[in-house]
Design a protein around this motif. Sequence first.
Motif, PDB file in Angstrom:
ATOM      1  N   GLU A   1      12.639  30.245  19.151  1.00  0.00           N
ATOM      2  CA  GLU A   1      12.933  31.676  19.261  1.00  0.00           C
ATOM      3  C   GLU A   1      14.074  31.930  20.244  1.00  0.00           C
ATOM      4  OE1 GLU A   1      11.040  34.750  17.728  1.00  0.00           O
ATOM      5  OE2 GLU A   1      11.431  33.054  16.402  1.00  0.00           O
ATOM      6  N   ILE A   2      14.124  31.152  21.319  1.00  0.00           N
ATOM      7  CA  ILE A   2      15.201  31.306  22.307  1.00  0.00           C
ATOM      8  C   ILE A   2      16.542  30.925  21.717  1.00  0.00           C
ATOM      9  CG2 ILE A   2      16.143  30.326  24.451  1.00  0.00           C
ATOM     10  CD1 ILE A   2      13.186  30.213  25.456  1.00  0.00           C
ATOM     11  N   ILE A   3      16.634  29.775  21.057  1.00  0.00           N
ATOM     12  CA  ILE A   3      17.948  29.345  20.546  1.00  0.00           C
ATOM     13  C   ILE A   3      18.380  30.153  19.326  1.00  0.00           C
ATOM     14  CG2 ILE A   3      17.726  27.012  21.508  1.00  0.00           C
ATOM     15  CD1 ILE A   3      17.129  25.989  18.673  1.00  0.00           C
ATOM     16  N   ASN A   4      17.446  30.945  18.762  1.00  0.00           N
ATOM     17  CA  ASN A   4      17.810  31.887  17.698  1.00  0.00           C
ATOM     18  C   ASN A   4      18.012  33.300  18.245  1.00  0.00           C
ATOM     19  OD1 ASN A   4      17.723  30.756  14.752  1.00  0.00           O
ATOM     20  ND2 ASN A   4      16.066  29.700  15.844  1.00  0.00           N
ATOM     21  N   GLU A   5      18.012  33.415  19.582  1.00  0.00           N
ATOM     22  CA  GLU A   5      18.285  34.671  20.291  1.00  0.00           C
ATOM     23  C   GLU A   5      17.271  35.772  19.971  1.00  0.00           C
ATOM     24  OE1 GLU A   5      22.377  35.678  19.601  1.00  0.00           O
ATOM     25  OE2 GLU A   5      23.113  34.029  20.849  1.00  0.00           O
ATOM     26  N   ASN A   6      16.031  35.364  19.686  1.00  0.00           N
ATOM     27  CA  ASN A   6      14.942  36.318  19.477  1.00  0.00           C
ATOM     28  C   ASN A   6      14.069  36.465  20.716  1.00  0.00           C
ATOM     29  OD1 ASN A   6      15.736  36.637  16.792  1.00  0.00           O
ATOM     30  ND2 ASN A   6      14.452  34.927  16.110  1.00  0.00           N
ATOM     31  N   ARG A   7      14.352  35.660  21.734  1.00  0.00           N
ATOM     32  CA  ARG A   7      13.545  35.659  22.953  1.00  0.00           C
ATOM     33  C   ARG A   7      14.437  35.229  24.111  1.00  0.00           C
ATOM     34  NH1 ARG A   7       7.637  32.790  23.802  1.00  0.00           N
ATOM     35  NH2 ARG A   7       7.683  32.628  26.072  1.00  0.00           N
ATOM     36  N   LYS A   8      14.204  35.805  25.288  1.00  0.00           N
ATOM     37  CA  LYS A   8      14.969  35.463  26.481  1.00  0.00           C
ATOM     38  C   LYS A   8      14.265  34.327  27.226  1.00  0.00           C
ATOM     39  CE  LYS A   8      18.137  38.751  26.278  1.00  0.00           C
ATOM     40  NZ  LYS A   8      19.580  38.429  26.106  1.00  0.00           N
ATOM     41  N   PRO A   9      15.014  33.324  27.707  1.00  0.00           N
ATOM     42  CA  PRO A   9      14.395  32.275  28.522  1.00  0.00           C
ATOM     43  C   PRO A   9      14.129  32.768  29.942  1.00  0.00           C
ATOM     44  CG  PRO A   9      16.756  31.903  28.377  1.00  0.00           C
ATOM     45  CD  PRO A   9      16.456  33.094  27.502  1.00  0.00           C
ATOM     46  N   GLN A  10      13.242  32.071  30.648  1.00  0.00           N
ATOM     47  CA  GLN A  10      13.020  32.397  32.063  1.00  0.00           C
ATOM     48  C   GLN A  10      14.254  32.013  32.889  1.00  0.00           C
ATOM     49  OE1 GLN A  10      10.096  32.638  30.481  1.00  0.00           O
ATOM     50  NE2 GLN A  10       9.767  34.509  31.643  1.00  0.00           N
ATOM     51  N   SER A  11      14.880  30.929  32.481  1.00  0.00           N
ATOM     52  CA  SER A  11      16.108  30.488  33.152  1.00  0.00           C
ATOM     53  C   SER A  11      16.880  29.589  32.192  1.00  0.00           C
ATOM     54  CB  SER A  11      15.780  29.722  34.437  1.00  0.00           C
ATOM     55  OG  SER A  11      15.059  28.535  34.128  1.00  0.00           O
ATOM     56  N   GLY A  12      18.140  29.323  32.546  1.00  0.00           N
ATOM     57  CA  GLY A  12      18.962  28.416  31.755  1.00  0.00           C
ATOM     58  C   GLY A  12      19.730  29.109  30.647  1.00  0.00           C
ATOM     59  N   HIS A  13      20.500  28.323  29.925  1.00  0.00           N
ATOM     60  CA  HIS A  13      21.302  28.867  28.831  1.00  0.00           C
ATOM     61  C   HIS A  13      21.545  27.795  27.769  1.00  0.00           C
ATOM     62  CE1 HIS A  13      24.249  27.010  31.580  1.00  0.00           C
ATOM     63  NE2 HIS A  13      24.924  26.726  30.479  1.00  0.00           N
ATOM     64  N   PHE A  14      22.116  28.220  26.647  1.00  0.00           N
ATOM     65  CA  PHE A  14      22.450  27.301  25.552  1.00  0.00           C
ATOM     66  C   PHE A  14      23.734  27.784  24.889  1.00  0.00           C
ATOM     67  CE2 PHE A  14      19.920  30.690  23.788  1.00  0.00           C
ATOM     68  CZ  PHE A  14      20.537  30.988  22.588  1.00  0.00           C
ATOM     69  N   ASN A  15      24.450  26.847  24.256  1.00  0.00           N
ATOM     70  CA  ASN A  15      25.694  27.180  23.553  1.00  0.00           C
ATOM     71  C   ASN A  15      25.759  26.430  22.231  1.00  0.00           C
ATOM     72  OD1 ASN A  15      27.128  28.890  25.525  1.00  0.00           O
ATOM     73  ND2 ASN A  15      27.114  27.045  26.805  1.00  0.00           N
ATOM     74  N   TRP A  16      25.974  27.186  21.167  1.00  0.00           N
ATOM     75  CA  TRP A  16      26.203  26.586  19.855  1.00  0.00           C
ATOM     76  C   TRP A  16      27.692  26.293  19.693  1.00  0.00           C
ATOM     77  CZ3 TRP A  16      22.416  24.916  16.820  1.00  0.00           C
ATOM     78  CH2 TRP A  16      21.147  25.491  16.919  1.00  0.00           C
ATOM     79  N   GLY A  17      28.011  25.212  18.977  1.00  0.00           N
ATOM     80  CA  GLY A  17      29.404  24.907  18.654  1.00  0.00           C
ATOM     81  C   GLY A  17      29.975  25.946  17.698  1.00  0.00           C
ATOM     82  N   VAL A  18      31.289  26.154  17.727  1.00  0.00           N
ATOM     83  CA  VAL A  18      31.918  27.204  16.916  1.00  0.00           C
ATOM     84  C   VAL A  18      31.846  26.902  15.430  1.00  0.00           C
ATOM     85  CG1 VAL A  18      33.471  27.945  18.761  1.00  0.00           C
ATOM     86  CG2 VAL A  18      34.190  26.112  17.205  1.00  0.00           C
ATOM     87  N   THR A  19      31.624  25.659  15.059  1.00  0.00           N
ATOM     88  CA  THR A  19      31.566  25.301  13.631  1.00  0.00           C
ATOM     89  C   THR A  19      30.159  25.371  13.067  1.00  0.00           C
ATOM     90  OG1 THR A  19      31.221  22.934  14.103  1.00  0.00           O
ATOM     91  CG2 THR A  19      33.514  23.713  13.926  1.00  0.00           C
ATOM     92  N   ILE A  20      29.181  25.691  13.906  1.00  0.00           N
ATOM     93  CA  ILE A  20      27.776  25.569  13.499  1.00  0.00           C
ATOM     94  C   ILE A  20      27.256  26.874  12.896  1.00  0.00           C
ATOM     95  CG2 ILE A  20      25.439  25.011  14.252  1.00  0.00           C
ATOM     96  CD1 ILE A  20      27.509  22.707  14.327  1.00  0.00           C
ATOM     97  N   THR A  21      26.640  26.743  11.725  1.00  0.00           N
ATOM     98  CA  THR A  21      25.885  27.845  11.120  1.00  0.00           C
ATOM     99  C   THR A  21      24.433  27.387  10.995  1.00  0.00           C
ATOM    100  OG1 THR A  21      26.473  27.041   8.918  1.00  0.00           O
ATOM    101  CG2 THR A  21      27.820  28.822   9.851  1.00  0.00           C
ATOM    102  N   THR A  22      23.515  28.273  11.312  1.00  0.00           N
ATOM    103  CA  THR A  22      22.107  27.883  11.326  1.00  0.00           C
ATOM    104  C   THR A  22      21.308  28.638  10.269  1.00  0.00           C
ATOM    105  OG1 THR A  22      21.510  29.569  12.973  1.00  0.00           O
ATOM    106  CG2 THR A  22      22.195  27.404  13.809  1.00  0.00           C
ATOM    107  N   ALA A  23      20.220  28.029   9.848  1.00  0.00           N
ATOM    108  CA  ALA A  23      19.224  28.680   8.992  1.00  0.00           C
ATOM    109  C   ALA A  23      17.868  28.409   9.628  1.00  0.00           C
ATOM    110  CB  ALA A  23      19.277  28.131   7.575  1.00  0.00           C
ATOM    111  N   TYR A  24      17.101  29.477   9.844  1.00  0.00           N
ATOM    112  CA  TYR A  24      15.870  29.382  10.640  1.00  0.00           C
ATOM    113  C   TYR A  24      14.643  29.700   9.808  1.00  0.00           C
ATOM    114  CZ  TYR A  24      12.663  30.644  14.549  1.00  0.00           C
ATOM    115  OH  TYR A  24      11.621  30.746  15.431  1.00  0.00           O
ATOM    116  N   LEU A  25      13.648  28.843   9.895  1.00  0.00           N
ATOM    117  CA  LEU A  25      12.342  29.071   9.269  1.00  0.00           C
ATOM    118  C   LEU A  25      11.333  29.278  10.391  1.00  0.00           C
ATOM    119  CD1 LEU A  25      10.829  29.087   6.513  1.00  0.00           C
ATOM    120  CD2 LEU A  25      10.263  26.696   6.947  1.00  0.00           C
ATOM    121  N   PRO A  26      10.993  30.542  10.720  1.00  0.00           N
ATOM    122  CA  PRO A  26      10.097  30.796  11.855  1.00  0.00           C
ATOM    123  C   PRO A  26       8.644  30.482  11.519  1.00  0.00           C
ATOM    124  CG  PRO A  26      10.638  32.856  10.772  1.00  0.00           C
ATOM    125  CD  PRO A  26      11.433  31.783  10.071  1.00  0.00           C
ATOM    126  N   LEU A  27       7.844  30.316  12.566  1.00  0.00           N
ATOM    127  CA  LEU A  27       6.417  30.068  12.363  1.00  0.00           C
ATOM    128  C   LEU A  27       5.743  31.288  11.748  1.00  0.00           C
ATOM    129  CD1 LEU A  27       3.958  28.187  12.884  1.00  0.00           C
ATOM    130  CD2 LEU A  27       3.715  29.322  15.094  1.00  0.00           C
TER     131      LEU A  27
END
Length: 541
Positions: free
Chosen positions: A364-390
């Motif tokens: 959920e965090i790396i799909n930007e649906n939830r905020k982390p308590q701390s830290g960060h993440f960065n996707w590469g500019v060429t990356i497209t994602t498809a998400y299957l949530p629980l």
Amino acid sequence: MITVANLAIQFGKRVLYNDVNLKFTNGNIYGIIGANGAGKSTFLRAISGELEPTKGTISLGPGERMSVLSQDHFKYDTFTVLDTVLMGHTILWEVMKQREELYAKADFTDEDGMKASELEEQFAEMEGWNAESNAAILLSGLGIKEDKHQLLVGDLSGKEKVRVMLAQALFGEPDNLLLDEPTNDLDMETVAWLEEYLSNFEHTVLVVSHDRHFLDAVCTHTVDIDFGKVNMFAGNYSFWYESSQLALRQQQNQKAKAEEKRKELEEFIRRFSANVAKSKQTTSRKKMLEKLNVDEIQPSSRKYPGIIFTMDREPGNQILEVSGLSAVAEDGTVLFSDVNFNVEKEDKIVFLSKDPRAMTAFFEIINENRKPQSGHFNWGVTITTAYLPLDNTAYFENDLNLVDWLGQFGEGNEVYMKSFLGRMLFSGEEVLKKANVLSGGEKMRCMIAKMQLRNANCLILDTPTNHLDLESIQAFNNNLKLYKGNVLFSSHDHEFIQTVANRIIELTPNGIIDKMMEYDEYISSEHIKEMRQRMYGQTNA
């Protein structure tokens, strides 16, 4: 031993199966498979006596006892955990209750003394003196610690109740054991314990499961419900699947000569016999497969969905960078902390944790649906994602038909959308179903169709086999093995993890364990076990 003679089950005009004649014998474990709606659970219900068959008889060996995994997780809420397990041996439990009532009488008579003597003899014959310790051992093996044995079942969590029900079914080593989806809600360690337990079980077991690794690990035979018939084959699920696929290819190749077909099938049987999974039954399985008549191998009528993920573009060198990520649950539990890693090209990473909420929080965090308590993440500019949530509930809270529903997530006309729905086995009038009336399995197939529209080069899958039948799981698994992009996923399916993942990241409250290795090696490594103890802390290991 269970003997089924001339069994037929029919609901109104719908005939599930006719003329079923089978014998299930001691020392064998029978995996019952079939498409959704074929009647797997109905077959178990008929054998257990819960359902009256339309025709035919079902009989046990003389004096034999049957035990059934209960699906009613509220029935025993007012009983203690230990008593609930003891109740699995109904005869012993009745004797125990009669003893208690007799010895509690204020006016104990000579007649009562005679009765007590009879009960004591029965109690001893059934090893009643060891009953509580045996029940406690079962519970501990299934992950219910001793400090919970005297609690009421109603005070346990849903997952703990599942384990108690399983212990109840196993208690007292019944002559015949019926298990419907026994691995549901069990963690990998408990499933491994159950596999080992059943491998040493000397009696008759019938099991329905969507867990292919479990079926392969324990089953000596496969019972296939197909074409309105119930047929038994020697060998486990993988043997049935590979042989039915081979038979289908041969059927499609009408030019193949009969003798060439026979040679190919015989070679397949020899090869599979030599590679039967290690277990107590290895020798007997090998003999059964060698005796198998090649004419018994038939193509299945199953329809496998067309799960085909493609990429619009190749991923660049930077996929995903995660730095100092942490998450805490609503109850204050630290799900993970200090998570640092980079995803590399061709990584297919399975995420593990003792707390399944950790994987969902991470996705959920790396799909930007939830905020982390701390830290960060960065996707590469060429990356497209498809998400299957629980949890996909929010996607289906509308009354759009499936064509319009899918059209929300991609460009294309009605024919184009129908083609993706068709891949997922929605055909004819089914594409006009309303989104808010779909079953769990239908929702999952719609979500997979939605993902395929994305042509993404990174798939994020939170427990993707939930609600899927064996055919969909097999198709999903097969495609992910060939998919050229990145896959980040969690799963309870051992086979899925073993055949897809080439990297394992375990999220813990004290950092991560990050290994490039196969799952089987990971769970068997003593070094990894020691690491896990340190990362979770001794009390949680």
